[in-house]
Design a protein around this motif. Sequence first.
Motif, mmCIF file in Angstrom:
data_model
loop_
_atom_site.group_PDB
_atom_site.id
_atom_site.type_symbol
_atom_site.label_atom_id
_atom_site.label_comp_id
_atom_site.label_asym_id
_atom_site.label_seq_id
_atom_site.Cartn_x
_atom_site.Cartn_y
_atom_site.Cartn_z
ATOM 1 N N ALA A 1 1.526 53.538 -22.981
ATOM 2 C CA ALA A 1 1.761 52.308 -23.743
ATOM 3 C C ALA A 1 3.232 52.185 -24.141
ATOM 4 O O ALA A 1 3.814 51.085 -24.095
ATOM 5 C CB ALA A 1 0.866 52.298 -24.978
ATOM 6 N N GLU A 2 3.842 53.309 -24.539
ATOM 7 C CA GLU A 2 5.260 53.279 -24.908
ATOM 8 C C GLU A 2 6.139 52.942 -23.704
ATOM 9 O O GLU A 2 7.097 52.160 -23.811
ATOM 10 C CB GLU A 2 5.650 54.641 -25.490
ATOM 11 N N ALA A 3 5.818 53.530 -22.548
ATOM 12 C CA ALA A 3 6.585 53.224 -21.329
ATOM 13 C C ALA A 3 6.439 51.753 -20.954
ATOM 14 O O ALA A 3 7.413 51.103 -20.536
ATOM 15 C CB ALA A 3 6.114 54.116 -20.188
ATOM 16 N N LYS B 1 8.642 49.712 -23.288
ATOM 17 C CA LYS B 1 10.056 49.784 -22.943
ATOM 18 C C LYS B 1 10.356 48.992 -21.680
ATOM 19 O O LYS B 1 11.419 48.375 -21.548
ATOM 20 C CB LYS B 1 10.459 51.251 -22.765
ATOM 21 N N ARG B 2 9.431 49.025 -20.715
ATOM 22 C CA ARG B 2 9.635 48.269 -19.474
ATOM 23 C C ARG B 2 9.705 46.779 -19.757
ATOM 24 O O ARG B 2 10.587 46.060 -19.245
ATOM 25 C CB ARG B 2 8.513 48.572 -18.492
ATOM 26 N N ILE B 3 8.764 46.326 -20.586
ATOM 27 C CA ILE B 3 8.746 44.903 -20.928
ATOM 28 C C ILE B 3 10.014 44.511 -21.678
ATOM 29 O O ILE B 3 10.614 43.442 -21.446
ATOM 30 C CB ILE B 3 7.491 44.581 -21.755
ATOM 31 N N GLU B 4 10.448 45.403 -22.601
ATOM 32 C CA GLU B 4 11.672 45.121 -23.357
ATOM 33 C C GLU B 4 12.894 45.060 -22.446
ATOM 34 O O GLU B 4 13.735 44.165 -22.576
ATOM 35 C CB GLU B 4 11.860 46.198 -24.425
ATOM 36 N N ALA B 5 12.951 46.028 -21.499
ATOM 37 C CA ALA B 5 14.096 46.032 -20.575
ATOM 38 C C ALA B 5 14.088 44.798 -19.682
ATOM 39 O O ALA B 5 15.147 44.203 -19.404
ATOM 40 C CB ALA B 5 14.053 47.300 -19.716
ATOM 41 N N GLU B 6 12.918 44.403 -19.201
ATOM 42 C CA GLU B 6 12.826 43.199 -18.377
ATOM 43 C C GLU B 6 13.247 41.974 -19.175
ATOM 44 O O GLU B 6 13.892 41.064 -18.639
ATOM 45 C CB GLU B 6 11.396 43.039 -17.856
ATOM 46 N N GLY B 7 12.876 41.947 -20.457
ATOM 47 C CA GLY B 7 13.275 40.809 -21.287
ATOM 48 C C GLY B 7 14.783 40.738 -21.465
ATOM 49 O O GLY B 7 15.390 39.651 -21.384
ATOM 50 N N ILE B 8 15.405 41.905 -21.712
ATOM 51 C CA ILE B 8 16.862 41.925 -21.879
ATOM 52 C C ILE B 8 17.565 41.510 -20.589
ATOM 53 O O ILE B 8 18.523 40.727 -20.598
ATOM 54 C CB ILE B 8 17.311 43.324 -22.327
#
Length: 315
Positions: free
Chosen positions: A249-251, A254-261
Amino acid sequence: MRCAARPGGGARSVFRGGIPVFVLSILLLVAAVVLFFVARGQSSGGWKLGAALSALAGVLAGVFACVHVVSAYEVGVPVTFGKVGSPLTSGIHFRSPFTDVTSFSTRPVDLDLHDKDVVEVRSSQGGVLYADVTIKWAVVPANAVELYRLAGNEEAIQSRLVMPDSREIIRNVFAKHTSEEGYASARERIGSEIDSLIKQRLAPRGIDVAAVNLRNVRPSEQLQEQIDKKIQQQQATERAVEAARTAKAEAERKRIEAEGIASANRIIAKSLSDKVLYNQCLDAYREAAKSHPVYAVPCGTNANGSPVIVDGTKN
């Protein structure tokens, strides 16, 4: 009359005083005859009175030797010179003084299989369990003679018929279930099955089983250790699964956050032009001039950027 303690409660009575009382009756009558002939040659009436009393006592003893009382909630089985007669119900019965009557109680008897009599069983997996069972059984009056022929008395009925058959059935039923079902998940179903099979086994023999209560089932020490180890392994597995779920879930977060950035940066990169940057630069230095004097600053995307006068009152 001889009374002995019944297994599980109650009492049973076996009349064995018929022959001694009958012999006493004969002796009293003989004594009465002797006293009568002695009294004929004596003038005193004491001998005649003694003869009369002896005769009366002999007659009463003879009657008593031929009477047997079967108590309430009992049935008697008469045996005369090895021949078994019809069962005697509750009440007064006249019989031969040479007849021995064995009484059986028709009240339920508790057979407790626990402590030293606990039933050791094995599950389908081979695990050892200990079952505490209480069986309520009673003699069917109509079958008292058959039970007498099979066993002889109540203690023998319990030790030769009820107990071994019940223990066999209990072991067979537990052998069809796993250890966990035996001491936890299927105890009620196992108890019902044992109750039904014991009743079916003992009913044709004249034994009425009122209830079978599976009170407690506990694992052996070795099986308990295996159970504890299994529980610990399950708990460790659950913790590992939960940790893996949390890490995943944490990974994903972070993936979703990185894709958003990254998506935002792409949008910003496409929307930034020289004029936009020039205008943003003006806004930035205009805000800065509110607290610190700014004379002139170069704005632009390269060295050719024109100076901008923010405060026209100063060079």
